[in-house]
Design an enzyme around this catalytic site. Structure first.
Site, mmCIF file in Angstrom:
data_model
loop_
_atom_site.group_PDB
_atom_site.id
_atom_site.type_symbol
_atom_site.label_atom_id
_atom_site.label_comp_id
_atom_site.label_asym_id
_atom_site.label_seq_id
_atom_site.Cartn_x
_atom_site.Cartn_y
_atom_site.Cartn_z
ATOM 1 N N LYS A 80 -8.601 -1.505 6.036
ATOM 2 C CA LYS A 80 -9.125 -2.227 4.787
ATOM 3 C C LYS A 80 -7.844 -3.193 4.638
ATOM 4 O O LYS A 80 -8.259 -4.072 3.845
ATOM 5 C CB LYS A 80 -8.845 -0.888 3.820
ATOM 6 N N ASP A 136 -14.971 2.388 7.956
ATOM 7 C CA ASP A 136 -14.013 3.534 7.558
ATOM 8 C C ASP A 136 -14.316 4.161 6.219
ATOM 9 O O ASP A 136 -14.261 5.429 6.331
ATOM 10 C CB ASP A 136 -12.575 2.710 7.147
ATOM 11 N N SER A 196 -7.488 3.807 9.259
ATOM 12 C CA SER A 196 -8.338 3.868 8.041
ATOM 13 C C SER A 196 -7.536 2.725 7.029
ATOM 14 O O SER A 196 -8.117 1.997 6.444
ATOM 15 C CB SER A 196 -8.391 5.228 7.410
ATOM 16 N N ARG A 218 -14.435 12.672 7.181
ATOM 17 C CA ARG A 218 -13.172 13.343 7.451
ATOM 18 C C ARG A 218 -12.885 14.345 6.477
ATOM 19 O O ARG A 218 -12.276 15.603 6.687
ATOM 20 C CB ARG A 218 -12.087 12.339 7.863
ATOM 21 N N HIS A 276 0.915 -1.104 0.052
ATOM 22 C CA HIS A 276 0.074 -0.106 0.089
ATOM 23 C C HIS A 276 0.894 1.185 -0.033
ATOM 24 O O HIS A 276 1.870 1.348 0.729
ATOM 25 C CB HIS A 276 -0.967 -0.018 1.227
HETATM 26 N N1 URA Z 1 -5.848 6.937 2.959
HETATM 27 C C1 URA Z 1 -6.842 6.058 3.517
HETATM 28 O O1 URA Z 1 -7.258 5.058 3.040
HETATM 29 N N2 URA Z 1 -7.272 6.691 4.724
HETATM 30 C C2 URA Z 1 -6.949 7.663 5.265
HETATM 31 O O2 URA Z 1 -7.156 8.188 6.151
HETATM 32 C C3 URA Z 1 -6.153 8.397 4.473
HETATM 33 C C4 URA Z 1 -5.398 7.961 3.229
#
Ligand code: URA
Length: 430
Positions: free
Chosen positions: A191, A165, A187, A172, A86
């Site tokens: 995932k 999320d 967050s 957010r 990621h």
């Molecule tokens: N990417 C995400 O998936 N979440 C965040 O809070 C910031 C970037």
């Protein structure tokens, strides 16, 4: 159902610098997902977290509660080690495209659930959708079959993974509470853990084009995420990488696919190759292959063969011509000298304004739009030499893109300091 807590008490506790216990965090996330806690209440809590922070135990609880809000995938039945990467996102960051097939060419499975671009950082799915016929949406059965047969799958994450999320991130985005390490870490990791990979390599970026520009913040984010991964039994390593200037020479969608294919063919810009190889080594080491000859699989064509199989399996034609822009404009050097500044952010914004990115989630992207750089930071140039070319389908877009680039690229004297942000790979967190 009688709710066990009053959300206002939990907001007040955080506002006053206290911490919530595990049961309170579980309830808050669940009640928000059920719609019992309203958006304005969750916003107030997120702002309290933004200002007061969270203890490591609270961050872990929040991550686990968001994972529990949806499904958790399990690839243990496919008979291969799984590993994923990621990136926190950057300008010209196309690394997933060569990386996933390179790693999969060693018999390791790479289940990449990716997103689309929003703002100045591009999305992997948007880039791949430049390839005629390629589709991002797969059924669960298609996903598993491709993971077993090809090894690499890059597809759209369904809404079933960490839905809490999804809801909180959207909130957010509109309440000024994105740039907060506990909230970002939980967050991203909720995932990635729900996605079911057994190991994970994080590319945490800092510098002009990164989402957290300060290297110290990047390091804290990396440390927090690595700990969350380990706590969840997912082997996790992070590289802290420099996003002061764009990665590679292509910024856009179709042009980034072209550059990725150059890397898969054993060529491509040195920085894209360096980062692809470094991340591949980390992923393969976590998957039990610490001595894999990653350079050999780029030179020898195994990574390219896996790329072609991966694109075909998702309906794409790896030999089809990529979309070409209707209009292009090249900017040339006004003077001779050294490129001492070439910051990523204005180039990301300009590519976005040319149509390569989207302002709202539902907007389409223009696959042929973007920027090709002809020079790198530190290069010596002559007056009149081409610096970069802007591509768009609608020429009306050039003016706004050019505005974003005003004063961005600086040509200085030979001996002037070069603002390159230091080495590409600044550190490793494990
Ligand atoms: N990417 C995400 O998936 N979440 C965040 O809070 C910031 C970037």
């Amino acid at each position: 159902m009688v709710e066990p807590y009053d959300v206002v008490d939990l907001i007040r506790a955080k506002r006053d610098g206290g911490s919530l216990d595990t049961a309170q965090i579980d309830w808050l996330v669940d009640a928000y997902t059920r719609g019992v806690v309203a958006d304005e209440q969750m916003s107030a809590w997120a702002m309290a977290v933004f200002i007061r922070g969270m203890a490591p135990r609270e961050i872990k609880d929040l991550t686990l509660a968001m994972i529990a809000s949806g499904e958790r995938l399990d690839f243990s039945g496919i008979g291969k080690a799984t590993t994923d990467k990621h990136s926190t996102g950057g300008v010209g960051d196309k690394i997933t495209l060569p990386l996933a097939p390179l790693v999969a060419s060693f018999g390791v499975a790479v289940p990449q659930l990716s997103g689309r671009g929003l703002g100045h950082t591009g999305g992997t799915l948007d880039k791949l959708e430049s390839i005629p016929g390629w589709r991002a949406r797969l059924t669960n059965d298609e996903f598993l079959a491709q993971l077993r047969d090809v090894g690499a799958v890059i597809s759209a994450a369904g809404s079933g993974l960490a839905p809490a999320d999804g809801k909180l991130y959207a909130l957010r985005d509109t309440t000024g509470t994105v740039e907060c390490i506990p909230l970002i870490a939980s967050s991203i990791m909720s995932k990635k853990i729900a996605e079911g990979t057994s190991s994970l390599v994080l590319d945490v970026k800092f510098g002009s084009g990164a989402f957290l520009q300060d290297p110290g913040m990047g390091r804290r984010l990396a440390e927090t995420m690595v700990q969350l991964g380990k706590d969840a039994g997912v082997g996790t390593v992070a590289l802290l990488t420099n996003m002061q200037t764009p990665l590679g020479l292509a910024i856009g969608n179709a042009n980034e696919v072209r550059e990725s294919v150059e890397v898969l063919a054993g060529g491509g810009p040195a920085d894209v190759v360096e980062l692809t190889l470094a991340l591949a080594r980390e992923m393969l080491a976590l998957a039990g292959l610490p001595d894999a000859d990653v350079e050999g699989h780029l030179r020898g064509g195994q990574a390219m063969d896996t790329w072609r199989a991966m694109i075909r399996a998702q309906g794409g034609d790896p030999d089809a011509a990529l979309p070409a822009p209707a209009e292009s404009e090249t900017v040339a050097a006004e003077r001779s000298g050294r490129i001492v500044d070439l910051p990523a952010l204005p180039f990301g914004i300009a590519a976005w304004r040319l149509g390569a990115g989207r302002a709202r989630k539902e907007d389409p992207v223009v696959h042929a739009a973007g920027i090709d750089l002809h020079v790198r930071i530190g290069d010596l140039v002559e007056a009149g030499q081409p610096l970069y070319t802007l591509h768009a389908n609608d020429p009306a877009r050039f003016a706004r893109a050019t505005e974003a680039l005003e004063g961005a690229l600086v040509i200085g004297a030979d001996e002037d300091p070069v603002n390159d942000g230091g080495p590409l790979i600044a550190d490793r967190v494990a």
